[in-house]
Each structure stands twice: as structure tokens, then as C-alpha cells.
Design a protein around this motif. Structure first.
Motif, PDB file in Angstrom:
ATOM      1  N   PRO A  38      -1.012  -5.974  19.366  1.00 25.79           N
ATOM      2  CA  PRO A  38      -1.853  -5.374  20.398  1.00 25.79           C
ATOM      3  C   PRO A  38      -2.356  -3.974  20.100  1.00 25.79           C
ATOM      4  O   PRO A  38      -3.288  -3.506  20.740  1.00 25.79           O
ATOM      5  CB  PRO A  38      -0.932  -5.355  21.625  1.00 25.79           C
ATOM      6  N   LYS A  39      -1.742  -3.301  19.087  1.00 27.79           N
ATOM      7  CA  LYS A  39      -2.144  -1.925  18.812  1.00 27.79           C
ATOM      8  C   LYS A  39      -1.475  -1.460  17.523  1.00 27.79           C
ATOM      9  O   LYS A  39      -0.358  -1.863  17.215  1.00 27.79           O
ATOM     10  CB  LYS A  39      -1.695  -1.006  19.962  1.00 27.79           C
ATOM     11  N   ASP A  72      -7.229  -2.813  16.478  1.00 30.94           N
ATOM     12  CA  ASP A  72      -7.807  -1.561  15.998  1.00 30.94           C
ATOM     13  C   ASP A  72      -8.642  -1.789  14.733  1.00 30.94           C
ATOM     14  O   ASP A  72      -8.493  -2.805  14.049  1.00 30.94           O
ATOM     15  CB  ASP A  72      -6.708  -0.539  15.732  1.00 30.94           C
ATOM     16  N   PRO A  73      -9.512  -0.817  14.374  1.00 26.53           N
ATOM     17  CA  PRO A  73     -10.366  -0.962  13.191  1.00 26.53           C
ATOM     18  C   PRO A  73      -9.560  -0.965  11.901  1.00 26.53           C
ATOM     19  O   PRO A  73      -8.444  -0.435  11.833  1.00 26.53           O
ATOM     20  CB  PRO A  73     -11.282   0.267  13.260  1.00 26.53           C
ATOM     21  N   VAL A  74     -10.140  -1.528  10.860  1.00 22.87           N
ATOM     22  CA  VAL A  74      -9.488  -1.602   9.553  1.00 22.87           C
ATOM     23  C   VAL A  74      -9.112  -0.210   9.050  1.00 22.87           C
ATOM     24  O   VAL A  74      -8.048  -0.024   8.439  1.00 22.87           O
ATOM     25  CB  VAL A  74     -10.401  -2.326   8.540  1.00 22.87           C
ATOM     26  N   GLU A  75      -9.961   0.783   9.301  1.00 27.25           N
ATOM     27  CA  GLU A  75      -9.684   2.132   8.824  1.00 27.25           C
ATOM     28  C   GLU A  75      -8.357   2.648   9.371  1.00 27.25           C
ATOM     29  O   GLU A  75      -7.612   3.366   8.687  1.00 27.25           O
ATOM     30  CB  GLU A  75     -10.808   3.084   9.230  1.00 27.25           C
ATOM     31  N   SER A  76      -8.042   2.263  10.590  1.00 26.19           N
ATOM     32  CA  SER A  76      -6.777   2.671  11.195  1.00 26.19           C
ATOM     33  C   SER A  76      -5.592   1.927  10.573  1.00 26.19           C
ATOM     34  O   SER A  76      -4.495   2.472  10.473  1.00 26.19           O
ATOM     35  CB  SER A  76      -6.819   2.405  12.709  1.00 26.19           C
ATOM     36  N   HIS A  77      -5.838   0.702  10.141  1.00 25.59           N
ATOM     37  CA  HIS A  77      -4.770  -0.082   9.499  1.00 25.59           C
ATOM     38  C   HIS A  77      -4.240   0.626   8.254  1.00 25.59           C
ATOM     39  O   HIS A  77      -3.041   0.551   7.963  1.00 25.59           O
ATOM     40  CB  HIS A  77      -5.292  -1.460   9.083  1.00 25.59           C
ATOM     41  N   GLU A  78      -5.126   1.281   7.523  1.00 27.22           N
ATOM     42  CA  GLU A  78      -4.729   1.881   6.252  1.00 27.22           C
ATOM     43  C   GLU A  78      -3.609   2.904   6.452  1.00 27.22           C
ATOM     44  O   GLU A  78      -2.652   2.954   5.679  1.00 27.22           O
ATOM     45  CB  GLU A  78      -5.942   2.535   5.577  1.00 27.22           C
ATOM     46  N   PRO A  95      -3.581  -9.334   3.746  1.00 25.70           N
ATOM     47  CA  PRO A  95      -4.679  -8.722   4.505  1.00 25.70           C
ATOM     48  C   PRO A  95      -4.340  -8.544   5.975  1.00 25.70           C
ATOM     49  O   PRO A  95      -3.565  -9.301   6.556  1.00 25.70           O
ATOM     50  CB  PRO A  95      -5.830  -9.715   4.319  1.00 25.70           C
ATOM     51  N   MET A  96      -4.933  -7.518   6.566  1.00 18.51           N
ATOM     52  CA  MET A  96      -4.829  -7.257   7.998  1.00 18.51           C
ATOM     53  C   MET A  96      -6.235  -7.201   8.581  1.00 18.51           C
ATOM     54  O   MET A  96      -7.082  -6.425   8.119  1.00 18.51           O
ATOM     55  CB  MET A  96      -4.072  -5.963   8.259  1.00 18.51           C
ATOM     56  N   ILE A  97      -6.471  -8.018   9.567  1.00 17.71           N
ATOM     57  CA  ILE A  97      -7.785  -8.113  10.212  1.00 17.71           C
ATOM     58  C   ILE A  97      -7.968  -6.962  11.193  1.00 17.71           C
ATOM     59  O   ILE A  97      -7.062  -6.648  11.975  1.00 17.71           O
ATOM     60  CB  ILE A  97      -7.921  -9.454  10.951  1.00 17.71           C
ATOM     61  N   GLY A  98      -9.133  -6.342  11.153  1.00 15.70           N
ATOM     62  CA  GLY A  98      -9.527  -5.402  12.196  1.00 15.70           C
ATOM     63  C   GLY A  98     -10.321  -6.153  13.259  1.00 15.70           C
ATOM     64  O   GLY A  98     -11.246  -6.898  12.933  1.00 15.70           O
ATOM     65  N   ASP A  99      -9.971  -5.944  14.528  1.00 16.20           N
ATOM     66  CA  ASP A  99     -10.637  -6.681  15.613  1.00 16.20           C
ATOM     67  C   ASP A  99     -11.077  -5.719  16.718  1.00 16.20           C
ATOM     68  O   ASP A  99     -10.759  -5.916  17.888  1.00 16.20           O
ATOM     69  CB  ASP A  99      -9.678  -7.741  16.168  1.00 16.20           C
ATOM     70  N   PRO A 100     -11.822  -4.655  16.357  1.00 18.94           N
ATOM     71  CA  PRO A 100     -12.159  -3.631  17.351  1.00 18.94           C
ATOM     72  C   PRO A 100     -13.066  -4.132  18.472  1.00 18.94           C
ATOM     73  O   PRO A 100     -13.072  -3.550  19.561  1.00 18.94           O
ATOM     74  CB  PRO A 100     -12.854  -2.543  16.521  1.00 18.94           C
ATOM     75  N   ASN A 101     -13.805  -5.197  18.215  1.00 20.42           N
ATOM     76  CA  ASN A 101     -14.657  -5.752  19.272  1.00 20.42           C
ATOM     77  C   ASN A 101     -13.967  -6.877  20.036  1.00 20.42           C
ATOM     78  O   ASN A 101     -14.591  -7.541  20.886  1.00 20.42           O
ATOM     79  CB  ASN A 101     -15.974  -6.247  18.683  1.00 20.42           C
ATOM     80  N   LEU A 102     -12.702  -7.113  19.700  1.00 17.25           N
ATOM     81  CA  LEU A 102     -11.857  -8.101  20.395  1.00 17.25           C
ATOM     82  C   LEU A 102     -12.351  -9.526  20.219  1.00 17.25           C
ATOM     83  O   LEU A 102     -11.939 -10.428  20.963  1.00 17.25           O
ATOM     84  CB  LEU A 102     -11.751  -7.767  21.894  1.00 17.25           C
ATOM     85  N   GLY A 117     -15.763  -4.501  26.682  1.00 19.23           N
ATOM     86  CA  GLY A 117     -15.472  -3.320  25.904  1.00 19.23           C
ATOM     87  C   GLY A 117     -14.929  -3.623  24.518  1.00 19.23           C
ATOM     88  O   GLY A 117     -14.976  -4.749  24.027  1.00 19.23           O
ATOM     89  N   THR A 118     -14.421  -2.565  23.892  1.00 18.83           N
ATOM     90  CA  THR A 118     -13.878  -2.649  22.542  1.00 18.83           C
ATOM     91  C   THR A 118     -12.429  -2.173  22.570  1.00 18.83           C
ATOM     92  O   THR A 118     -11.863  -1.918  23.637  1.00 18.83           O
ATOM     93  CB  THR A 118     -14.686  -1.760  21.580  1.00 18.83           C
ATOM     94  N   SER A 119     -11.850  -2.031  21.387  1.00 17.68           N
ATOM     95  CA  SER A 119     -10.472  -1.554  21.321  1.00 17.68           C
ATOM     96  C   SER A 119     -10.364  -0.079  21.698  1.00 17.68           C
ATOM     97  O   SER A 119      -9.275   0.405  22.024  1.00 17.68           O
ATOM     98  CB  SER A 119      -9.918  -1.759  19.907  1.00 17.68           C
ATOM     99  N   GLU A 120     -11.475   0.634  21.662  1.00 19.94           N
ATOM    100  CA  GLU A 120     -11.483   2.063  21.965  1.00 19.94           C
ATOM    101  C   GLU A 120     -10.972   2.320  23.388  1.00 19.94           C
ATOM    102  O   GLU A 120     -11.491   1.757  24.363  1.00 19.94           O
ATOM    103  CB  GLU A 120     -12.899   2.626  21.827  1.00 19.94           C
ATOM    104  N   GLY A 121      -9.955   3.137  23.501  1.00 20.08           N
ATOM    105  CA  GLY A 121      -9.421   3.494  24.813  1.00 20.08           C
ATOM    106  C   GLY A 121      -8.432   2.500  25.382  1.00 20.08           C
ATOM    107  O   GLY A 121      -7.784   2.775  26.399  1.00 20.08           O
ATOM    108  N   ARG A 122      -8.274   1.360  24.741  1.00 25.75           N
ATOM    109  CA  ARG A 122      -7.320   0.368  25.236  1.00 25.75           C
ATOM    110  C   ARG A 122      -5.913   0.723  24.735  1.00 25.75           C
ATOM    111  O   ARG A 122      -5.739   1.303  23.670  1.00 25.75           O
ATOM    112  CB  ARG A 122      -7.708  -1.035  24.775  1.00 25.75           C
ATOM    113  N   THR A 123      -4.928   0.358  25.517  1.00 27.55           N
ATOM    114  CA  THR A 123      -3.539   0.616  25.146  1.00 27.55           C
ATOM    115  C   THR A 123      -2.858  -0.684  24.737  1.00 27.55           C
ATOM    116  O   THR A 123      -3.409  -1.778  24.923  1.00 27.55           O
ATOM    117  CB  THR A 123      -2.767   1.219  26.325  1.00 27.55           C
TER     118      THR A 123
END
Length: 220
Positions: A38-39, A72-78, A95-102, A117-123
Motif C-alpha cells: 500500500p505504500k 508509489d512511483p518507481v523513482e521512490s522504489h529506488e 522488478p517492482m511495479i510503480g502504480d502511481p495512477n492506481l 486521484g493518484t498515489s500523491e497524498g494517499r496514506t
């Protein structure tokens, strides 16, 4: 849409830590485990990703790929990958998938299709249902699904056990009993008559009831 065992696993294209993939193409002709989070930078998920990194070679030996997903975005996964290796002692090389648009989370019914919405601001709490494991066979159909609460780490030894059971039962006309482990006795499925069973198992079987017949693990 709802998903059930034996449904075709929805295909998708997504960015991952290893570049863009088309999911069905990535699976190829083997098995796959998709497990979601989830995050990023959450404690329980950190332990899970690290444990799976330690199991990756064992899954590969069983012709099974593993792939993680976080909203969260792939950049955050790194950055998270570094924390996982530091705290868990295993390097994440799958591999780890980024799913910022859900999109994948909705496609796999882990979030409502109407979620905006997107992953931005979600907990993590607003994504609490993105805690599922999907086992997918070479036919691209879902063989197993499970969802855990955020407070409880998932049992990936159990996922391995289910994989071994599914692979064996796909090849042989048997089922595995409660708490079965590789190498233990298995059950002849009711669809196999005694006459057919006698041909397959000339050394016989242990019968507790006409519908409950045990034989040794045929893979051993």
C-alpha cells in the motif's frame, strides 16, 4: 471487476524498476507471483520484500518469477530498495511495479474502480487493501489469491508451499491434504476410479474412505 481463481489474470503495461513491461509477456511460459504493497517505506512491507528477495532463487528453481507492486512511483522504489537491503540483508533484484495512477491496483480489484486521484497524498491506510498476493500459472490464469491486513506480515513460505502443490497437482491427478509439505503423502482425486488408480499406482494406496485415498508424493 471481481477476480476469482481460474480467471485470466488481467494484462497490463507498467513501469518497473527494470523498465516498462507488458505483464503477460513478462510472465512468459512459466509461473509468476505478483504481490502488492500500500505504500513505500512501510515497516511490515519492508520485511516482506526483503524476505522475498531471499527466496527469489528458490522460486526461480521452480520456474516462477516474482514481482512486487507499490502504489508509489518507481523513482521512490529506488530509495526503498536501499533500505530493504540495509535492514533485511537481502538485495531486491526482482522488478517492482510503480502504480502511481492506481491503475493496476484497480485492475486487480485491490481498490475500487471508482477511486479517484493518484498515489500523491494517499496514506498506507487509504491503500490498506493493496496487500494481496496473486499466483499465476503458465496459462495466465490465477491459481491462488490471498489478502493480509497491514499489521500482519505475509507468510511467503506458505506461498512457496502452495506453488509446489499447484505445480504437482497440475501434472498429476492428486490433491494435497491439510498442512501438506513437499515429500508428504498426497490424495488421489475422486475423479480417478480405483481401476485407473491401480494402473497409476500399482503398489497400491492407503484408503481411509472410498473418497480419501493416500499415495506417496509422485514427484519424489
Amino acid at each position: 471487476m471481481s477476480l476469482r481463481i481460474n480467471d485470466v489474470a488481467p494484462d497490463f503495461t507498467a513501469d518497473t524498476t527494470e523498465g516498462k513491461i507488458s505483464f503477460h509477456d513478462w510472465i512468459g511460459d512459466g509461473w509468476a507471483i505478483l504481490f502488492s504493497h500500500p505504500k513505500n517505506f512501510t515497516p511490515v512491507c519492508t520485511t516482506e520484500l526483503g524476505y522475498m528477495a531471499g527466496l527469489e532463487k528458490q522460486f526461480a528453481a521452480r520456474n516462477c518469477k516474482i514481482i512486487g507492486l507499490s502504489v508509489d512511483p518507481v523513482e521512490s522504489h529506488e530509495g526503498w530498495v536501499g533500505d530493504i537491503e540495509e535492514t533485511q540483508g537481502n538485495k531486491v533484484t526482482y522488478p517492482m511495479i510503480g502504480d502511481p495512477n492506481l491503475e493496476v491496483s484497480k485492475l486487480y480489484n485491490m481498490l475500487p474502480a471508482s477511486e479517484e486521484g493518484t498515489s500523491e497524498g494517499r496514506t498506507a491506510m487509504t491503500n490498506a487493501t493493496v496487500r494481496s498476493v496473486f499466483m499465476i500459472g503458465p496459462d495466465k490464469k490465477i491459481k491462488m489469491m490471498m489478502t493480509y491486513p497491514m499489521s500482519t506480515g505475509r507468510n511467503f513460505d506458505e506461498v512457496m508451499r502452495v506453488l509446489e502443490s499447484c505445480q504437482m497437482t497440475a501434472e498429476h491427478q492428486v490433491a494435497t491434504p491439510v498442512n501438506w509439505k513437499s515429500g508428504e503423502d498426497v490424495i488421489i482425486v475422486p475423479a480417478v476410479s480405483n481401476e485407473e488408480a491401480a494402473k497409476k499406482y500399482p503398489e497400491g494406496w492407503r484408503e481411509l474412505k472410498p473418497y480419501l485415498r493416500y499415495v506417496p508424493d509422485p514427484t519424489k
